[in-house]
Design a protein around this motif. Sequence first.
Motif, short mmCIF file in Angstrom:
data_model
loop_
_atom_site.label_atom_id
_atom_site.label_comp_id
_atom_site.label_asym_id
_atom_site.label_seq_id
_atom_site.Cartn_x
_atom_site.Cartn_y
_atom_site.Cartn_z
N VAL A 1 16.21 -11.24 17.36
CA VAL A 1 17.14 -12.02 16.55
C VAL A 1 17.73 -11.16 15.44
O VAL A 1 18.95 -11.15 15.21
CB VAL A 1 16.44 -13.26 15.97
CG1 VAL A 1 17.33 -13.95 14.93
CG2 VAL A 1 16.08 -14.23 17.08
N LEU A 2 16.87 -10.40 14.76
CA LEU A 2 17.36 -9.53 13.69
C LEU A 2 18.32 -8.48 14.23
O LEU A 2 19.34 -8.17 13.60
CB LEU A 2 16.19 -8.86 12.97
CG LEU A 2 15.22 -9.77 12.22
CD1 LEU A 2 14.27 -8.94 11.36
CD2 LEU A 2 15.97 -10.79 11.36
N PHE A 3 18.01 -7.93 15.41
CA PHE A 3 18.91 -6.91 15.93
C PHE A 3 20.25 -7.52 16.35
O PHE A 3 21.30 -6.90 16.15
CB PHE A 3 18.31 -6.16 17.12
CG PHE A 3 19.20 -5.04 17.56
CD1 PHE A 3 19.22 -3.85 16.84
CD2 PHE A 3 20.07 -5.18 18.63
CE1 PHE A 3 20.09 -2.82 17.20
CE2 PHE A 3 20.93 -4.17 19.00
CZ PHE A 3 20.94 -2.99 18.28
N ALA A 4 20.23 -8.72 16.92
CA ALA A 4 21.49 -9.38 17.28
C ALA A 4 22.37 -9.58 16.05
O ALA A 4 23.59 -9.39 16.10
CB ALA A 4 21.20 -10.71 17.96
N LEU A 5 21.75 -9.96 14.94
CA LEU A 5 22.50 -10.11 13.69
C LEU A 5 23.03 -8.77 13.21
O LEU A 5 24.20 -8.67 12.79
CB LEU A 5 21.61 -10.75 12.63
CG LEU A 5 21.17 -12.20 12.88
CD1 LEU A 5 20.13 -12.63 11.86
CD2 LEU A 5 22.37 -13.14 12.87
N ARG B 1 25.68 -15.84 18.10
CA ARG B 1 25.18 -14.55 18.61
C ARG B 1 23.65 -14.49 18.60
O ARG B 1 23.03 -14.02 19.55
CB ARG B 1 25.73 -13.40 17.76
CG ARG B 1 27.22 -13.12 17.93
CD ARG B 1 27.51 -12.39 19.23
NE ARG B 1 26.95 -11.05 19.24
CZ ARG B 1 27.59 -9.95 18.82
NH1 ARG B 1 28.83 -10.06 18.30
NH2 ARG B 1 27.03 -8.75 18.91
N ALA B 2 23.04 -14.96 17.51
CA ALA B 2 21.60 -14.81 17.35
C ALA B 2 20.79 -15.95 17.95
O ALA B 2 19.71 -15.73 18.51
CB ALA B 2 21.26 -14.67 15.87
N PHE B 3 21.31 -17.17 17.85
CA PHE B 3 20.54 -18.34 18.27
C PHE B 3 21.15 -19.08 19.45
O PHE B 3 20.59 -20.06 19.91
CB PHE B 3 20.39 -19.34 17.10
CG PHE B 3 19.92 -18.70 15.82
CD1 PHE B 3 18.83 -17.85 15.81
CD2 PHE B 3 20.58 -18.96 14.63
CE1 PHE B 3 18.40 -17.27 14.63
CE2 PHE B 3 20.15 -18.38 13.44
CZ PHE B 3 19.06 -17.52 13.44
N ARG B 4 22.33 -18.63 19.89
CA ARG B 4 23.07 -19.30 20.96
C ARG B 4 23.33 -20.77 20.61
O ARG B 4 23.25 -21.66 21.47
CB ARG B 4 22.31 -19.21 22.29
CG ARG B 4 22.13 -17.79 22.80
CD ARG B 4 21.48 -17.79 24.17
NE ARG B 4 21.37 -16.43 24.69
CZ ARG B 4 20.34 -15.62 24.47
NH1 ARG B 4 19.32 -16.06 23.73
NH2 ARG B 4 20.30 -14.41 24.97
N ALA B 5 23.58 -20.98 19.35
CA ALA B 5 23.81 -22.35 18.87
C ALA B 5 25.30 -22.70 19.01
O ALA B 5 26.15 -22.10 18.37
CB ALA B 5 23.38 -22.48 17.41
N LYS B 6 25.60 -23.69 19.87
CA LYS B 6 26.99 -24.09 20.08
C LYS B 6 27.46 -25.02 18.96
O LYS B 6 28.62 -24.97 18.55
CB LYS B 6 27.13 -24.79 21.43
CG LYS B 6 26.84 -23.87 22.62
CD LYS B 6 27.02 -24.62 23.93
CE LYS B 6 26.73 -23.71 25.12
NZ LYS B 6 26.88 -24.43 26.41
#
Length: 406
Positions: free
Chosen positions: A248-252, A272-277
């Motif tokens: 998650v940190l790397f995606a951010l 990007r990090a949580f796939r939250a729509k």
Amino acid sequence: MDSMITAAARALATGDPLGALKRVALRDDAPALALRGIAMAQLGDLVRAKVLLKNAARAFGPKEAMARARCIVAEAEIALVSRDLAWPAKALAAARATLEAHGDRMNAAHARNLEVRRLLLIGHLDEAERMLAELDPTLLPPVSRAAYELVVAGIAVRRLQTKAARAALTRAEQAARAANIPALAAEVESASLVLNTPAARLVRRGEERPLLLEEVETLLASGELVVDACRNVVRNAGGVVSLATRPVLFALARALGEAWPGDVPRNTLLARAFRAKHADESHRARLRVEMGRLRAELRTLADVKATKGGFTLVPRRGRKVVVLAPPVEEQHAAVLAFLADGESWSSSALAIALGASPRTVQRALEQLAAAGKVQSLGLGRARRWMTPPVLGFPTILLLPGPLLNE
């Protein structure tokens, strides 16, 4: 020594397995079995070759320890070529010790070279380098010398030492010419392509371009802040922060690096990090927590600042920010990279090379097979996986292993 055995051995040394078989194909004595096994290996029938070499090792008497050791070394080379990484490495080490004790320095050096090649294949670079330092390449015949230089080049490539890699590949080419074996020359030529094939992509201010390995080496020494998506680390010339276990940190971090010097909206970071729509307050609270953790991880290299629109990355000492991305984005890129060498692999061998569980590798192979990217041959324990070379994937010389400053 038997003149037919001597002639067959000379034929094998020059890459003429058919010439060797003409002399020993109908013989079942131990030396002939060993030469027939090597000949079948050169012809590509590795299963038959292993059977012949095992029979030869058993046929040699108790006073012929050196001959048995040579058979074990030949069997180890077949195991390496066929990617049988579960083959007992201790047996090869014992055979090498026997050869050294009996004064067969050339075959002992060849055995050590095989040990180093296996270590390189599974990514144990430090151990491979230590063992390589104990090997005297002047003892090796041209065929083994070419293989030795390919190992030297492989280590240099993984260490991002492109000048040393080019020098080793030049020496490998010279040794292959001296051996006068077309297949060996083709192998060296294929290995040389890694230096002229894109190894990564550079993403800077919304634009991207492919990078050769030499350009990657230059970039990592430049002092710029690099968000390295090939290794999941953030680095500059003075330090490295690994986020390999913090996806998650790397995606951010990657999202911030791709947008630099601008900021990234919070909704984009959530996606990007949580796939939250559809973000709610709990998502936004979690984003604030993760951003705080990222700020703490990167404190020596950069700051993470909140803006009116989202968040932005601010490198220390005014450095620029770039993202180093794989040449092709693929969920199972590491598996495909190993299979791209054109050899057939068992799932257990891939698990050893990747340092993953067999079940994880099996699931990856099944998904790739469903997508038509790999194919299997055989059933049960004899099942092997392979694929044609995939455009854009690095060779196994790039995987795995630490880069500079790690």
